[in-house]
Design a protein around this motif. Structure first.
Motif, PDB file in Angstrom:
ATOM      1  N   ASP A  22       0.819  -1.213   0.000  1.00  0.00           N
ATOM      2  CA  ASP A  22       0.000   0.000   0.000  1.00  0.00           C
ATOM      3  C   ASP A  22       0.855   1.266   0.000  1.00  0.00           C
ATOM      4  O   ASP A  22       0.589   2.217  -0.725  1.00  0.00           O
ATOM      5  N   SER A  23       1.901   1.282   0.821  1.00  0.00           N
ATOM      6  CA  SER A  23       2.737   2.473   0.947  1.00  0.00           C
ATOM      7  C   SER A  23       4.041   2.096   1.630  1.00  0.00           C
ATOM      8  O   SER A  23       4.158   1.021   2.226  1.00  0.00           O
ATOM      9  N   VAL A  24       5.015   3.000   1.554  1.00  0.00           N
ATOM     10  CA  VAL A  24       6.317   2.796   2.179  1.00  0.00           C
ATOM     11  C   VAL A  24       6.701   4.093   2.882  1.00  0.00           C
ATOM     12  O   VAL A  24       6.475   5.181   2.354  1.00  0.00           O
ATOM     13  N   VAL A  25       7.262   3.973   4.081  1.00  0.00           N
ATOM     14  CA  VAL A  25       7.759   5.153   4.798  1.00  0.00           C
ATOM     15  C   VAL A  25       9.250   4.969   5.046  1.00  0.00           C
ATOM     16  O   VAL A  25       9.677   3.958   5.618  1.00  0.00           O
ATOM     17  N   HIS A  84      13.190  14.096   7.099  1.00  0.00           N
ATOM     18  CA  HIS A  84      13.497  13.026   8.048  1.00  0.00           C
ATOM     19  C   HIS A  84      12.527  11.855   7.957  1.00  0.00           C
ATOM     20  O   HIS A  84      12.919  10.708   8.132  1.00  0.00           O
ATOM     21  N   ILE A  85      11.247  12.125   7.720  1.00  0.00           N
ATOM     22  CA  ILE A  85      10.250  11.073   7.539  1.00  0.00           C
ATOM     23  C   ILE A  85       9.645  11.254   6.155  1.00  0.00           C
ATOM     24  O   ILE A  85       9.052  12.291   5.857  1.00  0.00           O
ATOM     25  N   ILE A  86       9.820  10.254   5.296  1.00  0.00           N
ATOM     26  CA  ILE A  86       9.442  10.379   3.891  1.00  0.00           C
ATOM     27  C   ILE A  86       8.361   9.345   3.576  1.00  0.00           C
ATOM     28  O   ILE A  86       8.661   8.175   3.306  1.00  0.00           O
ATOM     29  N   PRO A  87       7.085   9.732   3.612  1.00  0.00           N
ATOM     30  CA  PRO A  87       6.025   8.786   3.267  1.00  0.00           C
ATOM     31  C   PRO A  87       5.851   8.710   1.753  1.00  0.00           C
ATOM     32  O   PRO A  87       5.732   9.735   1.080  1.00  0.00           O
ATOM     33  N   ILE A  88       5.851   7.506   1.226  1.00  0.00           N
ATOM     34  CA  ILE A  88       5.653   7.295  -0.217  1.00  0.00           C
ATOM     35  C   ILE A  88       4.296   6.639  -0.379  1.00  0.00           C
ATOM     36  O   ILE A  88       4.134   5.437  -0.165  1.00  0.00           O
ATOM     37  N   THR A  89       3.318   7.461  -0.728  1.00  0.00           N
ATOM     38  CA  THR A  89       1.925   7.014  -0.773  1.00  0.00           C
ATOM     39  C   THR A  89       1.385   6.937  -2.200  1.00  0.00           C
ATOM     40  O   THR A  89       0.181   6.809  -2.395  1.00  0.00           O
ATOM     41  N   THR A  90       2.277   7.022  -3.192  1.00  0.00           N
ATOM     42  CA  THR A  90       1.850   7.014  -4.592  1.00  0.00           C
ATOM     43  C   THR A  90       1.925   5.634  -5.218  1.00  0.00           C
ATOM     44  O   THR A  90       1.833   5.500  -6.437  1.00  0.00           O
ATOM     45  N   VAL A  91       2.120   4.595  -4.393  1.00  0.00           N
ATOM     46  CA  VAL A  91       2.150   3.237  -4.923  1.00  0.00           C
ATOM     47  C   VAL A  91       0.767   2.922  -5.504  1.00  0.00           C
ATOM     48  O   VAL A  91      -0.242   3.035  -4.797  1.00  0.00           O
ATOM     49  N   PRO A  92       0.673   2.536  -6.785  1.00  0.00           N
ATOM     50  CA  PRO A  92      -0.644   2.268  -7.383  1.00  0.00           C
ATOM     51  C   PRO A  92      -1.375   1.151  -6.647  1.00  0.00           C
ATOM     52  O   PRO A  92      -0.764   0.197  -6.157  1.00  0.00           O
ATOM     53  N   SER A  93      -2.692   1.289  -6.548  1.00  0.00           N
ATOM     54  CA  SER A  93      -3.512   0.282  -5.892  1.00  0.00           C
ATOM     55  C   SER A  93      -3.304  -1.077  -6.543  1.00  0.00           C
ATOM     56  O   SER A  93      -3.298  -1.198  -7.769  1.00  0.00           O
ATOM     57  N   GLY A  94      -3.112  -2.093  -5.710  1.00  0.00           N
ATOM     58  CA  GLY A  94      -2.949  -3.450  -6.233  1.00  0.00           C
ATOM     59  C   GLY A  94      -1.525  -3.831  -6.583  1.00  0.00           C
ATOM     60  O   GLY A  94      -1.291  -4.921  -7.104  1.00  0.00           O
ATOM     61  N   THR A  95      -0.548  -2.960  -6.286  1.00  0.00           N
ATOM     62  CA  THR A  95       0.846  -3.282  -6.581  1.00  0.00           C
ATOM     63  C   THR A  95       1.316  -4.449  -5.718  1.00  0.00           C
ATOM     64  O   THR A  95       1.232  -4.400  -4.492  1.00  0.00           O
ATOM     65  N   ILE A  96       1.813  -5.508  -6.371  1.00  0.00           N
ATOM     66  CA  ILE A  96       2.274  -6.702  -5.670  1.00  0.00           C
ATOM     67  C   ILE A  96       3.794  -6.767  -5.744  1.00  0.00           C
ATOM     68  O   ILE A  96       4.388  -6.602  -6.822  1.00  0.00           O
ATOM     69  N   GLY A  97       4.444  -7.003  -4.620  1.00  0.00           N
ATOM     70  CA  GLY A  97       5.892  -7.082  -4.603  1.00  0.00           C
ATOM     71  C   GLY A  97       6.407  -7.993  -3.518  1.00  0.00           C
ATOM     72  O   GLY A  97       5.698  -8.261  -2.537  1.00  0.00           O
ATOM     73  N   ASP A  98       7.636  -8.470  -3.688  1.00  0.00           N
ATOM     74  CA  ASP A  98       8.264  -9.286  -2.648  1.00  0.00           C
ATOM     75  C   ASP A  98       9.634  -8.752  -2.253  1.00  0.00           C
ATOM     76  O   ASP A  98      10.341  -9.355  -1.460  1.00  0.00           O
TER      77      ASP A  98
END
Length: 288
Positions: free
Chosen positions: A35-38, A89-103
């Motif tokens: 969903d997102s990465v911080v 200092h805190i970088i929220p990455i909330t632009t991950v497209p819906s349904g993105t699958i990763g490992d």
């Protein structure tokens, strides 16, 4: 994890050599919907860091990539840091497209001869919440414990350890039948003022996931504080409308000479009579 200014220089960080195209990655173990990465960057001012000594600038221009499966060459999502000077200092990455699958999630400094230094990387997914280990700090505090304190208590709820917690001591608060999430974690915050304009008391401290009380981290650490003023306030913007199930507030637990002399007791008394409001869209009329 906290910041270096709290934990100490070069404490609890990952740090590569100064090299061309340095990188860091984490293997998630299985494909999940991300969903997102911080990304938590350094907050230290140090004479050895370039461009005025702010070490966070070293992460300028970083690239974050999400991969899935054996193909390690083609990322399913790429984020390039757009900052011109300091990514923060805190970088929220909330632009991950819906349904993105990763490992696998990879962070690099492409085409740079530099150190790559990270405080913490959090990868958020809605999949299999019951499988998330209770040792993950990102889950604090996700839900209201079943043994929630009564309104007469002025100390931190009993689920918070009375001594400095280790990873394995953190409470498991993910119910097996109904997973709830702390939707305020690392979201945008603001407050009416900041005491002494000191970054130590910035508003984001109330949603950084660290619920250790002052009796553990030290007086004045890990908390937000406004100036003494009429109608002081603090707020968090959740970014999107969500169904709110419950809210936990962690108050001060410190017994301080000044509080005893001026307030007649524990510093938690200062929050007496507080108001909590929930808004949706209209910032004038609270829905709760």
């Amino acid at each position: 994890r906290g910041f270096e200014t709290e934990a100490g220089t070069d404490t609890d960080i990952s740090h590569t050599n100064a090299e061309f195209n340095p990188f860091w990655h984490v293997l998630l173990g299985s494909p999940v919907v991300i969903d997102s990465v911080v990304v938590h960057n350094r907050d230290l001012l140090h004479s050895l860091c370039p461009n005025g000594g702010n070490c966070s600038r070293r992460l300028k221009g970083f690239r974050l990539e999400i991969f899935n499966g054996a193909d390690g060459a083609n990322a399913v999502f790429t984020y390039d840091d757009p900052s011109s000077d300091d990514p923060g200092h805190i970088i929220p990455i909330t632009t991950v497209p819906s349904g993105t699958i990763g490992d696998r999630v990879r962070i690099s400094l492409p085409n740079k001869n530099e150190h790559l230094v990270l405080i913490e990387v959090q990868v958020f997914s809605y999949e299999n919440p019951s499988l998330v280990p209770s040792t993950m700090r990102t889950q604090l505090p996700s839900v209201i414990p079943s043994n929630r304190p009564s309104v007469k208590q002025s100390v931190v709820p009993s689920t918070v350890p009375s001594s400095l917690p280790t990873e394995t001591q953190l409470p498991s608060i993910i119910p097996s039948n109904r997973p709830l999430y702390n939707v305020a974690l690392n979201k945008s915050t603001s407050q009416s003022s900041t005491y002494l304009n000191d970054p130590k008391y910035y508003s984001f401290k109330a949603v950084d996931g660290d619920v250790r009380p002052e009796s553990v981290v030290g007086s004045g650490n890990g908390l937000t504080t406004t100036n003494k003023e009429i109608n002081p306030w603090w707020e968090v913007t959740l970014g999107t409308s969500v169904v709110i199930e419950s809210i936990t507030i962690y108050n001060r637990d410190l017994v301080h000479d000044w509080c005893t002399a001026n307030l007649g007791g524990n510093c938690s008394i200062r929050l007496k009579g507080f108001r909590l409001e929930i808004f949706n869209g209209d910032g004038v009329n609270a829905v709760f």
